[in-house]
Write an enzyme that holds these catalytic residues in place. Sequence first.
Site, PDB file in Angstrom:
ATOM      1  N   SER A  49       0.863  -1.186   0.000  1.00  0.00           N
ATOM      2  CA  SER A  49       0.000   0.000   0.000  1.00  0.00           C
ATOM      3  C   SER A  49       0.904   1.241   0.000  1.00  0.00           C
ATOM      4  O   SER A  49       2.121   1.147   0.182  1.00  0.00           O
ATOM      5  CB  SER A  49      -0.863   0.003   1.260  1.00  0.00           C
ATOM      6  OG  SER A  49      -0.025   0.128   2.398  1.00  0.00           O
ATOM      7  N   ASP A  80      -1.007  -1.344  -4.089  1.00  0.00           N
ATOM      8  CA  ASP A  80      -2.378  -1.482  -3.577  1.00  0.00           C
ATOM      9  C   ASP A  80      -2.958  -0.108  -3.261  1.00  0.00           C
ATOM     10  O   ASP A  80      -2.328   0.703  -2.593  1.00  0.00           O
ATOM     11  CB  ASP A  80      -2.336  -2.342  -2.306  1.00  0.00           C
ATOM     12  CG  ASP A  80      -3.711  -2.745  -1.821  1.00  0.00           C
ATOM     13  OD1 ASP A  80      -3.871  -2.917  -0.594  1.00  0.00           O
ATOM     14  OD2 ASP A  80      -4.637  -2.850  -2.646  1.00  0.00           O
ATOM     15  N   GLY A 179     -10.436  -4.837   6.916  1.00  0.00           N
ATOM     16  CA  GLY A 179     -10.267  -4.914   8.363  1.00  0.00           C
ATOM     17  C   GLY A 179     -10.818  -6.192   8.977  1.00  0.00           C
ATOM     18  O   GLY A 179     -11.241  -7.120   8.283  1.00  0.00           O
ATOM     19  N   SER A 211      -9.814 -11.136   3.785  1.00  0.00           N
ATOM     20  CA  SER A 211      -9.276 -11.901   4.909  1.00  0.00           C
ATOM     21  C   SER A 211     -10.385 -12.731   5.539  1.00  0.00           C
ATOM     22  O   SER A 211     -11.534 -12.284   5.616  1.00  0.00           O
ATOM     23  CB  SER A 211      -8.679 -10.960   5.961  1.00  0.00           C
ATOM     24  OG  SER A 211      -7.364 -10.582   5.596  1.00  0.00           O
ATOM     25  N   ASN A 251      -7.570 -10.009  -2.251  1.00  0.00           N
ATOM     26  CA  ASN A 251      -6.682  -9.212  -1.390  1.00  0.00           C
ATOM     27  C   ASN A 251      -6.751  -9.653   0.072  1.00  0.00           C
ATOM     28  O   ASN A 251      -7.854  -9.763   0.632  1.00  0.00           O
ATOM     29  CB  ASN A 251      -7.082  -7.735  -1.466  1.00  0.00           C
ATOM     30  CG  ASN A 251      -6.572  -7.059  -2.722  1.00  0.00           C
ATOM     31  OD1 ASN A 251      -6.239  -7.720  -3.704  1.00  0.00           O
ATOM     32  ND2 ASN A 251      -6.488  -5.740  -2.692  1.00  0.00           N
ATOM     33  N   VAL A 252      -5.590  -9.860   0.656  1.00  0.00           N
ATOM     34  CA  VAL A 252      -5.495 -10.300   2.058  1.00  0.00           C
ATOM     35  C   VAL A 252      -4.389  -9.520   2.769  1.00  0.00           C
ATOM     36  O   VAL A 252      -3.225  -9.590   2.376  1.00  0.00           O
ATOM     37  CB  VAL A 252      -5.183 -11.815   2.133  1.00  0.00           C
ATOM     38  CG1 VAL A 252      -4.973 -12.256   3.590  1.00  0.00           C
ATOM     39  CG2 VAL A 252      -6.286 -12.628   1.471  1.00  0.00           C
ATOM     40  N   THR A 254      -5.276  -8.230   6.563  1.00  0.00           N
ATOM     41  CA  THR A 254      -5.610  -8.403   7.988  1.00  0.00           C
ATOM     42  C   THR A 254      -5.180  -9.764   8.528  1.00  0.00           C
ATOM     43  O   THR A 254      -4.621  -9.854   9.625  1.00  0.00           O
ATOM     44  CB  THR A 254      -7.119  -8.191   8.200  1.00  0.00           C
ATOM     45  OG1 THR A 254      -7.444  -6.821   7.881  1.00  0.00           O
ATOM     46  CG2 THR A 254      -7.541  -8.469   9.633  1.00  0.00           C
TER      47      THR A 254
HETATM   48  O1  LIG Z   1      -8.358  -5.466   0.495  1.00  0.00           O
HETATM   49  C1  LIG Z   1      -7.387  -5.361   1.245  1.00  0.00           C
HETATM   50  C2  LIG Z   1      -7.229  -6.229   2.478  1.00  0.00           C
HETATM   51  O2  LIG Z   1      -8.441  -6.600   3.034  1.00  0.00           O
HETATM   52  P1  LIG Z   1      -8.453  -7.334   4.475  1.00  0.00           P
HETATM   53  O3  LIG Z   1      -8.464  -6.246   5.516  1.00  0.00           O
HETATM   54  O4  LIG Z   1      -9.714  -8.169   4.480  1.00  0.00           O
HETATM   55  O5  LIG Z   1      -7.229  -8.191   4.582  1.00  0.00           O
HETATM   56  N1  LIG Z   1      -6.380  -4.479   0.981  1.00  0.00           N
HETATM   57  O6  LIG Z   1      -6.435  -3.756  -0.153  1.00  0.00           O
HETATM   58  C3  LIG Z   1      -5.252  -4.293   1.914  1.00  0.00           C
HETATM   59  C4  LIG Z   1      -5.178  -2.844   2.420  1.00  0.00           C
HETATM   60  C5  LIG Z   1      -6.354  -2.457   3.280  1.00  0.00           C
HETATM   61  C6  LIG Z   1      -6.015  -2.378   4.776  1.00  0.00           C
HETATM   62  O7  LIG Z   1      -5.951  -3.651   5.336  1.00  0.00           O
HETATM   63 NA    NA Z   2      -5.193  -3.735  -4.976  1.00  0.00          NA
HETATM   64 ZN   LIG Z   3      -8.359  -3.048  -0.504  1.00  0.00          ZN
END
Ligand SMILES: O=C(COP(=O)(O)O)N(O)CCCCO
Ligand code: NA
Ligand SMILES: [Zn+2]
Length: 305
Positions: A49, A80, A179, A211, A251-252, A254
Amino acid sequence: MLVTGNDILVPARAGKYGVGSFNTNNMEITQAIIHTAEKLRSPVMVQMSEGAIKYGGQDLANIVKDIAERATVPVALHLDHGSSYASALKAIKMGFTSIMIDASHHPFEENVHETRRVVEAAHAMGISVESELGRLGGIEEHIVVDEKDAFLTDPEEAVRFIEQTGTDYLAIAIGTSHGAYKGKGRPYIDHERIEKIASLTSIPLVAHGSSGVPAEIVQRFRDSGGEIGDAAGIADEDLQRATGHGIAKVNVDTDLRLAMTVGVREVLKASPKEFDPRKIFGPARDVMAQVIEHKLRVLGSVGKA
Ligand SMILES: O=C(COP(=O)(O)O)N(O)CCCCO
Ligand code: NA
Ligand SMILES: [Zn+2]
């Protein structure tokens, strides 16, 4: 080997499996992601990110690229939630091989305009692009979107957005949120909406907020002294249904945050005399690897590399 996001995601949509895109903030997280993918012969994406870039910068990007280049499975380095054209260009300069421009909080026309600019620049350099249409609930790092403003992706609008931007893959809002608190119990996933969008489009679709927040990890988090409320994540079955209908990137973040923290807390609690960083971060790496392994199996990407 280090490849673009398209190299990984186009086969994934065609093969009806999901590819994990895991956030990293340090060496151990990066190793857990890529080494587990190699062990399971799975393609994988490592994402940073803007906050991770602020925290680790080119140092961290270089660690990711070096491990990815030497990996025996395809790995992409993905930006990201890129928040601007400038941010996208900086990431490309840093060597990212996949870029998200997230202009989903703008009105449709502005989102198209911003996304198309990034697509043109990235494509000129052989880099593939993710964009987003619709808004997740929860906290998107730089945006707080409360439930009443959250709106899910309109299928017809998605078709127009893809045509007008040339985006390579599209993040859609289908009930997930970022989250550890994705809703009471099992978060609602709008499968009809996913399947409608998938029937009208052919590019890989992206699920953010994926997540699982596994109960066992949450329990270990509490048992080792962590404080966490009524946490809930997306159910494995919901992910498996979604990856059978167009969702190719998942996307993972958390789950890895929780896993790493559990690993560290358990060592510090069990061995108060310990102060060797390898004895503290090594076990944390192992807990993350277990969580990643489960996710890759759920997504069906094992053996695809
Ligand atoms: O879509 C996600 C992650 O989702 P998750 O919070 O379910 O792991 N991201 O894009 C990661 C950045 C967001 C803050 O965590
Ligand atoms: Na992304
Ligand atoms: Zn995201």
